[in-house]
Design a protein around this motif. Sequence first.
Motif, PDB file in Angstrom:
ATOM      1  N   GLY A  76       0.925  -1.070  -0.027  1.00  0.00           N
ATOM      2  CA  GLY A  76      -0.520  -0.211  -0.257  1.00  0.00           C
ATOM      3  C   GLY A  76       0.789   1.389  -0.802  1.00  0.00           C
ATOM      4  O   GLY A  76       2.342   1.012  -0.197  1.00  0.00           O
ATOM      5  N   ALA A  77       0.134   2.208  -0.195  1.00  0.00           N
ATOM      6  CA  ALA A  77       0.540   3.454  -0.024  1.00  0.00           C
ATOM      7  C   ALA A  77       1.796   3.782   0.711  1.00  0.00           C
ATOM      8  O   ALA A  77       2.352   4.258   1.361  1.00  0.00           O
ATOM      9  CB  ALA A  77      -0.513   4.326   0.212  1.00  0.00           C
ATOM     10  N   HIS A  78       1.469   2.847   2.770  1.00  0.00           N
ATOM     11  CA  HIS A  78       2.281   2.886   3.722  1.00  0.00           C
ATOM     12  C   HIS A  78       3.110   2.416   3.617  1.00  0.00           C
ATOM     13  O   HIS A  78       4.056   3.276   4.463  1.00  0.00           O
ATOM     14  CB  HIS A  78       1.174   2.784   5.052  1.00  0.00           C
ATOM     15  CG  HIS A  78       0.035   3.389   5.084  1.00  0.00           C
ATOM     16  ND1 HIS A  78      -1.447   3.162   5.044  1.00  0.00           N
ATOM     17  CD2 HIS A  78      -0.346   3.820   6.586  1.00  0.00           C
ATOM     18  CE1 HIS A  78      -1.992   4.090   5.953  1.00  0.00           C
ATOM     19  NE2 HIS A  78      -1.053   5.110   6.511  1.00  0.00           N
ATOM     20  N   PHE A  81       5.492   5.330   2.063  1.00  0.00           N
ATOM     21  CA  PHE A  81       5.968   5.847   3.093  1.00  0.00           C
ATOM     22  C   PHE A  81       7.435   5.931   3.741  1.00  0.00           C
ATOM     23  O   PHE A  81       8.083   6.710   3.797  1.00  0.00           O
ATOM     24  CB  PHE A  81       4.908   6.566   4.434  1.00  0.00           C
ATOM     25  CG  PHE A  81       3.581   7.317   3.916  1.00  0.00           C
ATOM     26  CD1 PHE A  81       3.253   7.323   2.887  1.00  0.00           C
ATOM     27  CD2 PHE A  81       2.321   7.092   5.059  1.00  0.00           C
ATOM     28  CE1 PHE A  81       1.859   8.402   2.629  1.00  0.00           C
ATOM     29  CE2 PHE A  81       1.147   7.060   4.392  1.00  0.00           C
ATOM     30  CZ  PHE A  81       1.110   7.928   3.458  1.00  0.00           C
ATOM     31  N   TRP A 104      -3.066  12.677   5.287  1.00  0.00           N
ATOM     32  CA  TRP A 104      -1.984  11.428   4.556  1.00  0.00           C
ATOM     33  C   TRP A 104      -0.418  12.639   4.649  1.00  0.00           C
ATOM     34  O   TRP A 104       0.431  11.540   5.002  1.00  0.00           O
ATOM     35  CB  TRP A 104      -2.207  11.521   3.995  1.00  0.00           C
ATOM     36  CG  TRP A 104      -3.983   9.898   3.828  1.00  0.00           C
ATOM     37  CD1 TRP A 104      -5.026  10.625   3.410  1.00  0.00           C
ATOM     38  CD2 TRP A 104      -3.497   9.122   4.492  1.00  0.00           C
ATOM     39  NE1 TRP A 104      -5.159   9.727   3.071  1.00  0.00           N
ATOM     40  CE2 TRP A 104      -5.066   8.761   3.790  1.00  0.00           C
ATOM     41  CE3 TRP A 104      -2.180   8.361   4.420  1.00  0.00           C
ATOM     42  CZ2 TRP A 104      -5.188   7.250   4.879  1.00  0.00           C
ATOM     43  CZ3 TRP A 104      -2.655   6.746   5.452  1.00  0.00           C
ATOM     44  CH2 TRP A 104      -4.266   6.855   5.608  1.00  0.00           C
ATOM     45  N   ASN A 152      -3.727  14.634  -3.671  1.00  0.00           N
ATOM     46  CA  ASN A 152      -4.645  14.786  -2.827  1.00  0.00           C
ATOM     47  C   ASN A 152      -5.039  14.587  -1.707  1.00  0.00           C
ATOM     48  O   ASN A 152      -4.778  13.835  -1.029  1.00  0.00           O
ATOM     49  CB  ASN A 152      -5.628  14.487  -3.759  1.00  0.00           C
ATOM     50  CG  ASN A 152      -7.120  14.163  -3.803  1.00  0.00           C
ATOM     51  OD1 ASN A 152      -7.527  15.630  -3.886  1.00  0.00           O
ATOM     52  ND2 ASN A 152      -7.512  13.746  -3.650  1.00  0.00           N
ATOM     53  N   THR A 154      -7.540  13.509   0.489  1.00  0.00           N
ATOM     54  CA  THR A 154      -8.427  12.205   1.012  1.00  0.00           C
ATOM     55  C   THR A 154      -9.458  12.426   1.618  1.00  0.00           C
ATOM     56  O   THR A 154     -10.773  12.352   1.223  1.00  0.00           O
ATOM     57  CB  THR A 154      -8.336  10.846   0.995  1.00  0.00           C
ATOM     58  OG1 THR A 154      -7.032  10.428   0.008  1.00  0.00           O
ATOM     59  CG2 THR A 154      -9.132   9.801   0.441  1.00  0.00           C
ATOM     60  N   ASP A 174       3.174  11.729  -3.156  1.00  0.00           N
ATOM     61  CA  ASP A 174       1.976  10.218  -2.499  1.00  0.00           C
ATOM     62  C   ASP A 174       0.485  10.657  -3.640  1.00  0.00           C
ATOM     63  O   ASP A 174      -0.543  12.021  -3.313  1.00  0.00           O
ATOM     64  CB  ASP A 174       1.429  10.385  -1.424  1.00  0.00           C
ATOM     65  CG  ASP A 174       0.454   9.564  -1.223  1.00  0.00           C
ATOM     66  OD1 ASP A 174      -0.302   8.765  -1.619  1.00  0.00           O
ATOM     67  OD2 ASP A 174       0.057   9.189   0.031  1.00  0.00           O
ATOM     68  N   SER A 176      -2.189   8.857  -4.678  1.00  0.00           N
ATOM     69  CA  SER A 176      -2.988   7.875  -4.033  1.00  0.00           C
ATOM     70  C   SER A 176      -4.463   8.102  -4.137  1.00  0.00           C
ATOM     71  O   SER A 176      -5.125   6.529  -5.218  1.00  0.00           O
ATOM     72  CB  SER A 176      -2.844   7.430  -2.300  1.00  0.00           C
ATOM     73  OG  SER A 176      -1.973   6.571  -2.277  1.00  0.00           O
ATOM     74  N   CYS A 195      -1.205   3.880  -3.703  1.00  0.00           N
ATOM     75  CA  CYS A 195      -2.046   2.893  -3.700  1.00  0.00           C
ATOM     76  C   CYS A 195      -3.117   2.879  -5.028  1.00  0.00           C
ATOM     77  O   CYS A 195      -3.916   3.794  -5.109  1.00  0.00           O
ATOM     78  CB  CYS A 195      -2.411   2.474  -2.422  1.00  0.00           C
ATOM     79  SG  CYS A 195      -4.131   4.141  -1.742  1.00  0.00           S
ATOM     80  N   GLN A 197      -6.451   1.074  -4.601  1.00  0.00           N
ATOM     81  CA  GLN A 197      -8.047   1.250  -4.302  1.00  0.00           C
ATOM     82  C   GLN A 197      -8.841   2.014  -4.475  1.00  0.00           C
ATOM     83  O   GLN A 197      -9.895   2.416  -3.801  1.00  0.00           O
ATOM     84  CB  GLN A 197      -8.370   0.634  -3.018  1.00  0.00           C
ATOM     85  CG  GLN A 197      -7.255   1.021  -1.331  1.00  0.00           C
ATOM     86  CD  GLN A 197      -6.098   1.081  -1.157  1.00  0.00           C
ATOM     87  OE1 GLN A 197      -5.359   0.472  -2.849  1.00  0.00           O
ATOM     88  NE2 GLN A 197      -5.557   1.192   0.073  1.00  0.00           N
ATOM     89  N   LYS A 198      -8.148   3.138  -5.101  1.00  0.00           N
ATOM     90  CA  LYS A 198      -9.624   4.529  -5.224  1.00  0.00           C
ATOM     91  C   LYS A 198      -9.355   4.228  -6.777  1.00  0.00           C
ATOM     92  O   LYS A 198     -10.539   4.515  -7.106  1.00  0.00           O
ATOM     93  CB  LYS A 198      -8.432   5.611  -4.761  1.00  0.00           C
ATOM     94  CG  LYS A 198      -8.681   5.576  -3.603  1.00  0.00           C
ATOM     95  CD  LYS A 198      -7.370   5.837  -2.171  1.00  0.00           C
ATOM     96  CE  LYS A 198      -7.079   5.782  -1.175  1.00  0.00           C
ATOM     97  NZ  LYS A 198      -8.621   6.304  -0.127  1.00  0.00           N
TER      98      LYS A 198
HETATM   99  N1  PMP Z   1      -2.609   8.794   0.696  1.00  0.00           N
HETATM  100  C1  PMP Z   1      -3.437   9.153   0.350  1.00  0.00           C
HETATM  101  C2  PMP Z   1      -3.450  10.349  -0.111  1.00  0.00           C
HETATM  102  C3  PMP Z   1      -4.962   7.518   0.728  1.00  0.00           C
HETATM  103  O1  PMP Z   1      -5.961   8.308   0.613  1.00  0.00           O
HETATM  104  C4  PMP Z   1      -4.092   6.876   1.304  1.00  0.00           C
HETATM  105  C5  PMP Z   1      -5.141   5.589   1.968  1.00  0.00           C
HETATM  106  N2  PMP Z   1      -6.757   6.492   2.072  1.00  0.00           N
HETATM  107  C6  PMP Z   1      -2.936   6.520   1.603  1.00  0.00           C
HETATM  108  C7  PMP Z   1      -2.306   7.204   1.719  1.00  0.00           C
HETATM  109  C8  PMP Z   1      -2.919   5.124   2.254  1.00  0.00           C
HETATM  110  O2  PMP Z   1      -2.928   3.782   1.885  1.00  0.00           O
HETATM  111  P1  PMP Z   1      -3.282   1.587   1.959  1.00  0.00           P
HETATM  112  O3  PMP Z   1      -4.248   1.746   3.404  1.00  0.00           O
HETATM  113  O4  PMP Z   1      -2.970   1.888   1.289  1.00  0.00           O
HETATM  114  O5  PMP Z   1      -1.382   2.209   2.529  1.00  0.00           O
END
Ligand code: PMP
Length: 364
Positions: A76-78, A81, A104, A152, A154, A174, A176, A195, A197-198
């Motif tokens: 994921g995006a985490h 990071f 974020w 952006n 979120t 980022d 995401s 990531c 999933q959006k």
């Molecule tokens: N960055 C942004 C801008 C996000 O919207 C999100 C998820 N809501 C994340 C990071 C974290 O993503 P993940 O749960 O895939 O680590």
Amino acid sequence: MEKRVFDFSPGPAVLPVPALEEAQRNLVVMPGVGISILEISHRSPTFTQIIEKAEANLRRLLSVPEGYQVLFLQGGAHLQFAMVPMNLLRGTGKSADYVVTGSWGKKALPEAERQGKARVAWDGKATNFNRVPKDSELKLDGNAAYVHFTSNETIQGVQFSTEPNVGKVPLVCDASSDFLHRPLPIDKYGIVYACAQKNLGPAGVTVVVVRDDLVAASPDDLPAMLSYRVMAEGKSLYNTAPIFAVYVVKLVTDWLLDEIGGLDKMHALNKKKAGLLYDVIDGSEGFYDGHAEPASRSLMNVTFRLPKPELEKKFVDGAAQRDLHSLKGHRSVGGFRASIYNAMPIEGVQRLADFMQEFCKQNR
Ligand code: PMP
């Protein structure tokens, strides 16, 4: 089949129906393969074709220039990071600049502090993250290892409409929650990650577009799975790739190319969709209180509050009666958030705008 509702969840979020239908058709037997997409090897010719097409689609949509890798990673995006400072900051003796525009951006910062020195180049906390900075407000270190920003936010619904100007320092983004919502001048970036999933597919894969010189800079002593260099050398197949997630990214990017007609068209449609909601907010004479300052408004997550918290349940119930779901905002902002990513049809946004207008008339 049960009817589909309009779901405004911030993510995992709606996917294009044609992509879901194709995945469904291939779920038991893929034509010519004899088994399903969930059962094939990541080294099979079928999956090789799928991941190569997903990459080619992304390169075409974003006009990715020579000299950039497109990686499909996990975590994921985490994990990005952490991977960004592990690969670009640790051991360099430099520091990294972070632009903190919301939840974020704030969450990315401590991962850099674990690997080295990180500075806050701008922080929107004083106004509860309701805007993004102008270039002139950024306190940048010209010798930084990189500048990290969140295109952006979120949760707050604030978005950069163009990238900040950071000179020669590598820009890391980022993206995401707004990747592929508009064309991007990739040559201005060192790294863009998102990531899935959006705007891209299901959870489980993260796309990282990274410039070759930054790939080459990965320290040798990193665990293989955390090294951009190892992942690039293995063409994202160092270990078993998240096959189904990559497959859906291929289907979603096919949809963007073949049915939407590319990112200029997607951007125009996104502006139109967001405009429907912001027009209701602006025309409500203060009934709806938009969280973001107009110049920083997100095209992906529209955040607003009602004049009285007592009205919130009534709003949720009225929306649900019209098949409009997952609108509750994050507790740090309050009120409501309509996430209207690429795959949310304009019909859903129009229905929400009509409901908001009616609700305002009846409850003001
Ligand atoms: N960055 C942004 C801008 C996000 O919207 C999100 C998820 N809501 C994340 C990071 C974290 O993503 P993940 O749960 O895939 O680590």
